[in-house]
Motif scaffolding. Sequence first.
Motif: not given
Lengths: 203, 203
Positions: A148-150, B75-76, B163-166, B181-182
């Motif tokens: 995931i990070l990748l 950052e991730y 994402f917004i649905a979940t 970032s996510y």
Amino acid sequence: MNISSLIMFDEFERYIRQYEPGLTREQMQLIRSKSVLKKVRRRQVLLHEGEVCQHKIFVLRGLLRTYGTANDGSEYVMKFTPEYEWITDPDSYFNRTPSELNIDAIEASDVVLWSHDDFEALRTVIPEINTLSEKLITQNMGVTQKRILLNISANAEEKYQYFIATYPDILRRVPLHMVASYLGVSRETLTRIRQGQAVAAKS
Amino acid sequence: MNISSLIMFDEFERYIRQYEPGLTREQMQLIRSKSVLKKVRRRQVLLHEGEVCQHKIFVLRGLLRTYGTANDGSEYVMKFTPEYEWITDPDSYFNRTPSELNIDAIEASDVVLWSHDDFEALRTVIPEINTLSEKLITQNMGVTQKRILLNISANAEEKYQYFIATYPDILRRVPLHMVASYLGVSRETLTRIRQGQAVAAKS
DNA sequence: CGATTCTTTGAAAACAGTCAATCTGTGTGG
DNA sequence: CCACACAGATTGACTGTTTTCAAAGAATCG
């Protein structure tokens, strides 16, 4: 159970003893009695999306692929499982819900299967199985985390470099378009990366 | 242990009883004796990369973030953990290896902590904890699987829509650049997606 | 062989990232 | 109450990467 199956199980027994040397003959015999040995042809399907995943699978020889289907109908490789690794759809297997994944064989393979009920029964009788089981899950989560990070931080080239560094053996054994799919990259892009033309070098 | 802590633990007790109603007063008392209740400030760090992850963490109130660092230093975000969810770095926690992740608080939060040794001791004494533990891991793997599938098969817009649905609630609570970032998308791209200008509409 | 399956190539278009500047809101201290 | 600082969000112009499409070339299985 034929000769071939006996030999296959012996090999599995050696594997499991590496992790749990303390297992008794009786425990091993019990595990054996619940194991189903199976030879699968290339392309043979072990789990179809929509079905409930009934098994935990250990690959003795060969190579399996787990893949999902995107909205547009194209296939996306979730995971390659070579010999001496395990595969199941945990979500479907534990919760008995229809799976969204497919598992099939990239190479003709020998696998060992346990049905959900048999495996869960074994766990209660042989606590060592829990230890092993947890170790495997944890390993898997570490791998997944890196992936995931990748995926959120690297470009196509970096993902490919990581792949060849981490799974050189698998690279040799699967068609490139599946590697592309695993990396989330088109097959054309993968081709170009492999040729060092990361972008069309104009100068 | 002060009043606040007592109230906090009561809340945790109600949560855990949802999943394991059969726990006795004694078992609950044992769990309580091994729990550490902690209030964390906004931005406070609970795990630093390089350290071994010593705890399993349950969030009672607030919101935590788990993030990694890419090669270029940026950052991730690996994961958001709101109230009533658990977080740890499984790899580091089980194998006692240095973590590559950081955990910090996006909102001021109340958390319950268990040290590795205490939690593992609790498991052996209270088998119900294993059941719960496994359920949580399985859930987590299902979520993770979907995320990978999305990351390798969807474009920025589709990932955002999912994402917004979940996680509509989390969207409201975290800065957008962390959502970006996510999702593995630049904050500018996220801005443009949110405004419906998926590409610059020229006409 | 013969039929698939797999890989490569080129050109164009879509997509996403970067950089730099600006804008917005929030909270803090004067 | 205001001004300022600061974190966060947005905008526009530009650059770079990746996909898509179409076509052709190689490799492999049965």
